[in-house]
Design a protein around this motif. Structure first.
Motif, PDB file in Angstrom:
ATOM      1  N   ASP A  10       0.816  -1.223   0.000  1.00 24.44           N
ATOM      2  CA  ASP A  10       0.000   0.000   0.000  1.00 24.44           C
ATOM      3  C   ASP A  10       0.845   1.267   0.000  1.00 24.44           C
ATOM      4  N   GLY A  11       2.186   1.114  -0.078  1.00 23.63           N
ATOM      5  CA  GLY A  11       3.073   2.268  -0.144  1.00 23.63           C
ATOM      6  C   GLY A  11       3.613   2.733   1.199  1.00 23.63           C
ATOM      7  N   THR A  12       3.067   2.218   2.295  1.00 24.62           N
ATOM      8  CA  THR A  12       3.574   2.606   3.606  1.00 24.62           C
ATOM      9  C   THR A  12       4.949   1.979   3.830  1.00 24.62           C
ATOM     10  N   LYS A  13       5.714   2.593   4.711  1.00 26.63           N
ATOM     11  CA  LYS A  13       7.062   2.111   5.007  1.00 26.63           C
ATOM     12  C   LYS A  13       7.164   1.770   6.480  1.00 26.63           C
ATOM     13  N   GLU A  14       7.921   0.715   6.745  1.00 26.96           N
ATOM     14  CA  GLU A  14       8.189   0.323   8.128  1.00 26.96           C
ATOM     15  C   GLU A  14       9.575  -0.293   8.199  1.00 26.96           C
ATOM     16  N   PRO A  15      10.202  -0.255   9.367  1.00 25.49           N
ATOM     17  CA  PRO A  15      11.542  -0.848   9.508  1.00 25.49           C
ATOM     18  C   PRO A  15      11.498  -2.362   9.289  1.00 25.49           C
ATOM     19  N   PHE A  16      12.567  -2.899   8.706  1.00 27.57           N
ATOM     20  CA  PHE A  16      12.698  -4.340   8.513  1.00 27.57           C
ATOM     21  C   PHE A  16      12.727  -5.019   9.872  1.00 27.57           C
ATOM     22  N   GLU A  17      11.914  -6.062  10.027  1.00 27.32           N
ATOM     23  CA  GLU A  17      11.868  -6.813  11.286  1.00 27.32           C
ATOM     24  C   GLU A  17      12.170  -8.278  11.015  1.00 27.32           C
ATOM     25  N   ARG A  18      13.295  -8.727  11.531  1.00 27.14           N
ATOM     26  CA  ARG A  18      13.680 -10.129  11.375  1.00 27.14           C
ATOM     27  C   ARG A  18      12.614 -11.070  11.941  1.00 27.14           C
ATOM     28  N   GLN A  19      12.066 -10.690  13.097  1.00 26.08           N
ATOM     29  CA  GLN A  19      11.093 -11.560  13.765  1.00 26.08           C
ATOM     30  C   GLN A  19       9.826 -11.750  12.926  1.00 26.08           C
ATOM     31  N   LYS A  20       9.436 -10.710  12.210  1.00 27.26           N
ATOM     32  CA  LYS A  20       8.252 -10.806  11.360  1.00 27.26           C
ATOM     33  C   LYS A  20       8.496 -11.801  10.223  1.00 27.26           C
ATOM     34  N   LEU A  21       9.670 -11.728   9.619  1.00 23.03           N
ATOM     35  CA  LEU A  21      10.025 -12.670   8.565  1.00 23.03           C
ATOM     36  C   LEU A  21      10.144 -14.083   9.132  1.00 23.03           C
ATOM     37  N   LEU A  22      10.704 -14.213  10.314  1.00 22.82           N
ATOM     38  CA  LEU A  22      10.825 -15.527  10.952  1.00 22.82           C
ATOM     39  C   LEU A  22       9.443 -16.133  11.209  1.00 22.82           C
ATOM     40  N   ARG A  23       8.495 -15.318  11.671  1.00 18.87           N
ATOM     41  CA  ARG A  23       7.133 -15.821  11.892  1.00 18.87           C
ATOM     42  C   ARG A  23       6.521 -16.341  10.587  1.00 18.87           C
ATOM     43  N   GLY A  24       6.745 -15.610   9.489  1.00 22.92           N
ATOM     44  CA  GLY A  24       6.240 -16.056   8.189  1.00 22.92           C
ATOM     45  C   GLY A  24       6.857 -17.378   7.763  1.00 22.92           C
ATOM     46  N   LEU A  25       8.160 -17.512   8.000  1.00 20.99           N
ATOM     47  CA  LEU A  25       8.836 -18.762   7.652  1.00 20.99           C
ATOM     48  C   LEU A  25       8.367 -19.918   8.535  1.00 20.99           C
ATOM     49  N   LEU A  26       8.176 -19.652   9.821  1.00 24.29           N
ATOM     50  CA  LEU A  26       7.691 -20.713  10.720  1.00 24.29           C
ATOM     51  C   LEU A  26       6.302 -21.180  10.293  1.00 24.29           C
ATOM     52  N   THR A  27       5.480 -20.267   9.827  1.00 21.97           N
ATOM     53  CA  THR A  27       4.150 -20.640   9.331  1.00 21.97           C
ATOM     54  C   THR A  27       4.287 -21.502   8.083  1.00 21.97           C
ATOM     55  N   ALA A  28       5.183 -21.126   7.183  1.00 24.21           N
ATOM     56  CA  ALA A  28       5.401 -21.901   5.958  1.00 24.21           C
ATOM     57  C   ALA A  28       5.940 -23.295   6.260  1.00 24.21           C
TER      58      ALA A  28
END
Length: 150
Positions: A55-73
């Motif tokens: 949607d064009g918004t910006k936020e800081p990169f979060e390792r934990q957020k990516l890790l949660r996505g990988l754990l779900t996968a």
């Protein structure tokens, strides 16, 4: 580097080595004026990596957020958490080493997918279903056929 005891600017490096977690160089120094020994740590200055969302918004990169996505996968799949941490390390390092300060969430997702295809095909499909933003079942089926042919 100013001596913490006498304030002298000149010091000499006695010993240099990696810090325990390998994120800095640990240096033992000795003041040339008073002989006081002290430790300094040299770290790479990191500019925050910003993620540009769909949607064009910006936020800081979060390792934990990516890790949660990988754990779900990888739900109900055999995977060592260290392997996932290494995957995230390699993605983040590639982005930072390339001098990138802003990256789209889709680019991060595609970067992860390139690595997942070699690790676990089921996790790849699960992760792709979120990050590839398939428009319909036909696109998803085509992705599965492509994966099966590799």
């Amino acid at each position: 580097m100013r001596c913490p005891k006498c304030g002298e600017i000149e010091s000499k490096v006695i010993d240099s080595r990696q810090s325990d977690n390998h994120d800095a160089i640990r240096r033992r120094r000795e003041c040339v004026s008073c002989g006081y020994r002290f430790t300094t740590y040299e770290r790479r200055e990191e500019v925050p990596l910003m993620v540009v969302k769909r949607d064009g918004t910006k936020e800081p990169f979060e390792r934990q957020k990516l890790l949660r996505g990988l754990l779900t996968a990888f739900a109900k799949r055999k995977v060592d958490i260290k392997d996932l941490e290494e995957l995230i390390d390699s993605v983040e390092s590639e982005l930072r080493d390339g001098g990138i300060v802003e990256v789209s969430s889709q680019d991060i997702g595609m970067n992860v997918l390139r690595r997942l295809a070699d690790i676990d095909k089921v996790a790849y499909v699960r992760f792709a279903s979120v990050y590839r933003d398939f428009k319909d079942v036909d696109e998803f089926s085509e992705e599965l056929r492509s994966l099966a042919n590799d």
